[in-house]
Design a protein around this motif. Structure first.
Motif, mmCIF file in Angstrom:
data_model
loop_
_atom_site.group_PDB
_atom_site.id
_atom_site.type_symbol
_atom_site.label_atom_id
_atom_site.label_comp_id
_atom_site.label_asym_id
_atom_site.label_seq_id
_atom_site.Cartn_x
_atom_site.Cartn_y
_atom_site.Cartn_z
ATOM 1 N N ASP A 94 7.188 -6.096 -5.268
ATOM 2 C CA ASP A 94 7.069 -5.482 -3.959
ATOM 3 C C ASP A 94 7.744 -4.109 -4.043
ATOM 4 N N GLN B 15 8.448 -1.931 -1.789
ATOM 5 C CA GLN B 15 9.503 -1.733 -0.788
ATOM 6 C C GLN B 15 10.828 -2.327 -1.295
ATOM 7 N N GLU B 16 10.708 -3.482 -1.949
ATOM 8 C CA GLU B 16 11.883 -4.138 -2.500
ATOM 9 C C GLU B 16 12.495 -3.295 -3.613
ATOM 10 N N GLY C 132 14.275 -0.463 -2.119
ATOM 11 C CA GLY C 132 15.492 -1.005 -1.505
ATOM 12 C C GLY C 132 16.587 -1.243 -2.529
ATOM 13 N N CYS C 133 16.201 -1.793 -3.692
ATOM 14 C CA CYS C 133 17.187 -2.066 -4.752
ATOM 15 C C CYS C 133 17.819 -0.774 -5.260
ATOM 16 N N LEU D 62 18.045 2.084 -3.655
ATOM 17 C CA LEU D 62 18.898 2.661 -2.616
ATOM 18 C C LEU D 62 20.225 1.906 -2.520
ATOM 19 N N GLU E 231 23.961 3.514 -3.072
ATOM 20 C CA GLU E 231 24.720 3.671 -1.832
ATOM 21 C C GLU E 231 26.145 4.189 -2.030
ATOM 22 N N VAL F 225 18.264 9.667 3.487
ATOM 23 C CA VAL F 225 17.162 9.379 2.573
ATOM 24 C C VAL F 225 15.955 8.943 3.397
ATOM 25 N N ALA G 64 12.363 7.364 3.396
ATOM 26 C CA ALA G 64 11.448 6.592 2.549
ATOM 27 C C ALA G 64 10.134 6.415 3.291
#
Lengths: 360, 237
Positions: A211, A213-214, A217-218, A220, A224, A232, A234
């Motif tokens: 995925d 999006q996943e 996400g990972c 980001l 962090e 940011v 997206a």
């Protein structure tokens, strides 16, 4: 020609003579036999140039025999009525041997020269490689040692009895220095390992439908702590299908790209991540509002240990982008960079939506 | 099994690592009012120490000289449910998955900070201590009533499909713990689906859209790349 075995070479000699004989047979009505020797000499020259000395001499001898047998009266016998032909034979053999030796010598010399220039070229390449490796080693040892100097220095200051006299602010400062530099060292060692895995061809992709999006996400989440409160943006299309890729490696790619953008662009400027797809490719771009890269140097951006020249020192290793390139290419994708119209840099990754099963 | 405490009310930690420098660092960092430490430098030594010392948590290095770390976990699991936290390096994603599948509770990637280590140890201890059948789970804006099968974010009830609910409940019963893809697939979809990771990805993605404020930056169900998923427990204020 040098790959031919000896037997093959003599077979070629024989063929040359046979060929010369056929030609002579055609011109026999127009020439006296003595002039046919010229055709056989031509065969000897060709043999000397292409086959070497011994096959050329053999050509001369077989030539004389063929000439005698086919053309010297009485024809189709080895006997010679006109004894003057013996002089022709003798002259032919002598000239044939001399030509063979001369032509073959020239041939050997030119072969030797080619060999020497090949050797010189190899030496030059080895020297260039050696220089490059030395430059890399210098660069690596510098990057390894710099953080170690700070860590050792800071900790020795804290460890010594003298350390007790330091203000609490100074102690805090030293500890943070040691911690930050240890982090930097850890990242550098990680990068070196990744790079050596790429260079050794030891990347084993663990491809699974992912995925996107996943994935974003990972990356980001991993960035962090380093990004502070930088904005940011997206932008992902809704209803994106799963894309087959190695989640761990591609997360690393995005982290490296975000880290670069984070280092070179001013903290107030946003970083943009865009994802789009067409039939065959997934496109991910990471764009910043940093200084960009001088146009002629764009192509070198993904080279190992390349760093853009910026006034203030940015703590990069020069490995991040070449690792991205290695990982993306392992997926059968590509990576490119371009400057943005309004300033800043965009890095685009292109990954195949269907990955070929080989190399997994 | 409930954690045992010695007379001082300390939790007992067993460290199994062959690197003396790392044992020394862990000893200095963890020895306190809260914890008492025991050390072993090999797999076999660790196994006998686990039996003799009866630790509340085991910190296990995967790269031991005498024995595969995964094998150590399997042998411990034959007789004990003591939480095992695996210490490994970055490139060993497959080993981490194998360790978790063999029964490890969590992993830490070397080098790690003490804060991170303490958080993992405390989370592991909490899981062994906590009441098995707490009816309501709360984490930040997320609230799940496990008896009534109701899920709320910010006090608003949300509708989950049965599979999404089962998945969320599985995470809640293992809150704070990493679950590998195959562990989740086996629990929710059954053994036949163990290789069908796209089913899991899609369900996770759908679940996140319902329970996360920003699904591209999930706070509750976080991804451990190449390993699995973890339900994070946020403070409820």
């Amino acid at each position: 020609m040098k790959s031919f075995s000896d037997a093959t070479r003599y077979l070629f000699s024989f063929s040359l003579v046979a060929f010369a004989t056929i030609i002579c047979e055609f011109i026999r009505p127009y020439l006296v036999p003595t002039n046919m020797v010229m055709i056989y000499l031509l065969a000897v020259v060709i043999a000397a140039a292409k086959l070497g000395r011994r096959p050329a001499i053999a050509t001369a001898f077989i030539g004389v025999v063929a000439f005698d047998f086919f053309f010297v009266p009485p024809r189709l016998t080895f006997s010679v009525t006109d004894k003057e032909y013996l002089v022709t034979f003798f002259g032919f053999i002598v000239v044939g041997v001399i030509i063979s030796s001369l032509v073959a010598k020239v041939r050997e010399q030119s072969q030797e020269q080619a060999r020497l220039s090949r050797q010189a070229e190899q030496t030059r390449i080895l020297q260039a490689q050696y220089n490059l490796e030395r430059a890399l080693l210098n660069s690596i040892s510098h990057d390894l040692r710099t953080p170690l100097v700070s860590i050792k220095g800071a900790i020795s200051a804290l460890k010594d009895e003298e350390g007790d006299r330091l203000s609490s602010h100074a102690r805090r400062e030293l500890m943070e220095t040691a911690y930050d530099e240890a982090e930097r060292l850890n990242r550098f060692v990680g990068n070196l390992l990744d790079m050596s895995r790429i260079e050794a061809g030891a990347i084993r992709l663990k491809v699974e439908p992912c995925d996107i999006q996943e994935l974003v996400g990972c990356a980001l989440a991993a960035m962090e702590p380093r990004m502070g409160d930088r904005e940011v943006l997206a932008e992902l299309p809704a209803g994106l299908t799963l894309v087959p890729l190695d989640m761990v490696l591609m997360t690393q790619v995005l982290v490296n790209l975000l880290d670069n953008a984070n280092k070179y662009a001013s903290p107030q400027s946003p970083i943009e991540i865009r994802v789009s797809t067409d039939d065959d490719w997934l496109h991910i771009t990471v764009s910043d509002r940093g200084p960009g890269v001088p146009e002629p140097e764009l192509a070198r951006l993904f080279d190992k240990f390349y760093r853009i020249a910026v006034p203030e020192r940015v703590g990069g290793t020069g490995l991040g982008l070449s690792i991205c390139k290695g990982f993306v290419e392992a997926h059968g994708g590509s990576i490119s960079a371009k400057n943005r119209d309004a300033g800043g840099l965009t890095i685009e990754i292109r990954l195949p939506m269907q990955i070929s099963r080989e190399g997994i | 099994m409930t954690p045992t405490h010695d007379s001082h009310g300390q939790h007992r930690i067993l460290v199994i690592d062959d690197e003396a420098a790392i044992r020394r660092f862990l000893h200095a960092a963890l020895s306190s009012e809260e914890f008492s430490l025991h050390e072993a430098e090999s797999g076999h030594g660790g196994l006998s120490a686990a039996a003799a010392f009866r630790p509340d948590v085991i910190l296990l290095d995967l790269g031991l000289p005498d024995m595969d770390g995964i094998e150590v976990i399997r042998r411990i699991r034959e007789w004990s449910d003591v939480p095992v936290i695996v210490l490994s390096v970055r490139e060993q994603e497959d080993d981490k998955v194998a360790a978790l599948d063999a029964g490890a509770d969590d992993y830490l990637t070397k080098p790690f900070g003490v804060g991170e280590l303490l958080a993992r140890i405390r989370a592991a201890l909490r899981r062994t201590l906590k009441h098995a059948d707490e009816p309501v789970f709360r984490s930040d804006e997320l609230m799940v009533d496990l008896t009534l099968r109701h899920v709320y974010t910010d006090e608003t009830e949300i509708q989950l499909t049965p599979t999404e609910y089962d998945l969320l409940r599985l995470f809640i019963t293992h809150a704070g713990k990493v679950l590998t893809h195959s562990q989740i697939l086996k629990q929710i979809w059954g053994v036949a689906y163990q290789e069908q990771s796209q089913v899991l990805r899609v369900t996770i993605s759908n679940l996140r859209k319902k329970i996360e404020r920003d699904p591209s930056r999930p706070r509750h169900i976080t991804t451990e790349p190449g390993v699995g998923y973890r339900l994070k427990i946020q403070d409820c204020g």
